[in-house]
Structure formats: structure tokens, C-alpha cells
Design a protein around this motif. Structure first.
Motif, PDB file in Angstrom:
ATOM      1  N   GLY A 112      -6.951   9.386  -8.207  1.00  0.00           N
ATOM      2  CA  GLY A 112      -7.493   9.179  -6.876  1.00  0.00           C
ATOM      3  C   GLY A 112      -6.973   7.915  -6.243  1.00  0.00           C
ATOM      4  O   GLY A 112      -6.084   7.243  -6.775  1.00  0.00           O
ATOM      5  N   LEU A 113      -7.538   7.594  -5.120  1.00  0.00           N
ATOM      6  CA  LEU A 113      -7.201   6.380  -4.396  1.00  0.00           C
ATOM      7  C   LEU A 113      -8.269   5.333  -4.656  1.00  0.00           C
ATOM      8  O   LEU A 113      -9.455   5.647  -4.693  1.00  0.00           O
ATOM      9  N   GLU A 114      -7.857   4.106  -4.823  1.00  0.00           N
ATOM     10  CA  GLU A 114      -8.787   2.986  -4.962  1.00  0.00           C
ATOM     11  C   GLU A 114      -8.960   2.342  -3.599  1.00  0.00           C
ATOM     12  O   GLU A 114      -7.987   2.186  -2.857  1.00  0.00           O
ATOM     13  N   PRO A 115     -10.189   1.965  -3.246  1.00  0.00           N
ATOM     14  CA  PRO A 115     -10.374   1.278  -1.968  1.00  0.00           C
ATOM     15  C   PRO A 115      -9.668  -0.074  -1.986  1.00  0.00           C
ATOM     16  O   PRO A 115      -9.589  -0.729  -3.027  1.00  0.00           O
ATOM     17  N   ALA A 116      -9.156  -0.453  -0.841  1.00  0.00           N
ATOM     18  CA  ALA A 116      -8.534  -1.764  -0.713  1.00  0.00           C
ATOM     19  C   ALA A 116      -9.599  -2.839  -0.917  1.00  0.00           C
ATOM     20  O   ALA A 116     -10.780  -2.634  -0.590  1.00  0.00           O
ATOM     21  N   VAL A 117      -9.214  -3.947  -1.474  1.00  0.00           N
ATOM     22  CA  VAL A 117     -10.144  -5.043  -1.726  1.00  0.00           C
ATOM     23  C   VAL A 117     -10.879  -5.430  -0.445  1.00  0.00           C
ATOM     24  O   VAL A 117     -12.072  -5.709  -0.438  1.00  0.00           O
ATOM     25  N   GLU A 118     -10.162  -5.383   0.681  1.00  0.00           N
ATOM     26  CA  GLU A 118     -10.760  -5.760   1.957  1.00  0.00           C
ATOM     27  C   GLU A 118     -11.941  -4.860   2.331  1.00  0.00           C
ATOM     28  O   GLU A 118     -12.827  -5.269   3.090  1.00  0.00           O
ATOM     29  N   ALA A 119     -11.933  -3.655   1.821  1.00  0.00           N
ATOM     30  CA  ALA A 119     -13.022  -2.726   2.148  1.00  0.00           C
ATOM     31  C   ALA A 119     -14.355  -3.233   1.615  1.00  0.00           C
ATOM     32  O   ALA A 119     -15.413  -2.877   2.150  1.00  0.00           O
ATOM     33  N   PHE A 120     -14.329  -4.049   0.584  1.00  0.00           N
ATOM     34  CA  PHE A 120     -15.566  -4.583   0.004  1.00  0.00           C
ATOM     35  C   PHE A 120     -15.972  -5.904   0.620  1.00  0.00           C
ATOM     36  O   PHE A 120     -17.002  -6.451   0.312  1.00  0.00           O
TER      37      PHE A 120
END
Length: 139
Positions: free
Chosen positions: A124-132
Motif C-alpha cells: 500500500g501507500l504510506e501517508p506522507a509525514v506532513e499528513a500527521f
């Protein structure tokens, strides 16, 4: 299915015809061969014997029914492998598993999905760090 009286020959024939055997098949062959033969006769009539539905369609139905029944991941995976061997695509199998969502719910779907993911090696895709960062956290 063969009418072999020898449990080993019977298990070998099951593997050839089905493309898999489950652990309980192996144990039943040794400890209660008559019941294994009876149960396998029903499976043969409903699933393995050529009737109106082709084997690919039956395999997809089997995968969905096992998902809905929350069967063990290994059992679902054995049918996913057979489906792939029959030429069913990973996407077709996933779409079949997704049919379980409205009727059986997310928990049942996740079991089938996890079985599929492992067999086909989907990632899958991991969320970008910025998303958190900086978000309110509410959806």
C-alpha cells in the motif's frame, strides 16, 4: 473423485483434483477415512464436478463464502492460490472479496483481504509525514 480404499492414494487424488489439501483432510485420512470420503463426496458434487458453473466462478464464490464465514486465513489463501492458477486475476479476486463488505461487514472483509494481500504480495501507500502534522486529527 477416486474410490480408492487407500487413504494415501485418496489424499494424493484430492491434491491433484483440488489443487490443495487442508490439514484436516490429512488428519481425517488417517483417523476417520470414511467421514473424510463422505464429506469430500459433498464437496465434489457441489464444487469440483463440472455442472452449470465453471470452476473459475465456483472458486470466486468459494473465496467470498469463506470470507463471509470468517474461515481461517490459510483456508481462504488455498482457494486464492487455486483461483490464480486458474487464471483469475488478483483484481478479480479482490473485487469478489469486496462483495462481502455490505453483507458481512468490515471485520469479515479484512480476513479475506489479508489472505489476498499476502498471497498476491500487494502493498500500500504510506501517508506522507506532513499528513500527521498540523492537522486537527478529525475526519
Amino acid at each position: 473423485m477416486t474410490t480408492a480404499d487407500d487413504p494415501q492414494q485418496y489424499i494424493d487424488e484430492m491434491a491433484r483434483k483440488r489443487g490443495y489439501v487442508l490439514d484436516y483432510h490429512k488428519v481425517m485420512a488417517r483417523h476417520d477415512f470414511a467421514v473424510l470420503q463422505a464429506a469430500n463426496g459433498l464437496v465434489g458434487a457441489a464444487y469440483l464436478d463440472q455442472r452449470a458453473l465453471d470452476r473459475k466462478t465456483k472458486e470466486l464464490i468459494f473465496i467470498v463464502s469463506l470470507t463471509v464465514m470468517r474461515a481461517s486465513k490459510g483456508h481462504i489463501q488455498s482457494h486464492i492460490r487455486v483461483a490464480l492458477d486458474l487464471g483469475i486475476t488478483p483484481q478479480e479476486i479482490l473485487e469478489a472479496i469486496e462483495i462481502s463488505l455490505p453483507e458481512a461487514g468490515v471485520v469479515a472483509f479484512q480476513t479475506g483481504f489479508e489472505a489476498w494481500r499476502e498471497v498476491v504480495g500487494a502493498d500500500g501507500l504510506e501517508p506522507a509525514v506532513e499528513a500527521f502534522q498540523g492537522g486537527s486529527g478529525a475526519a
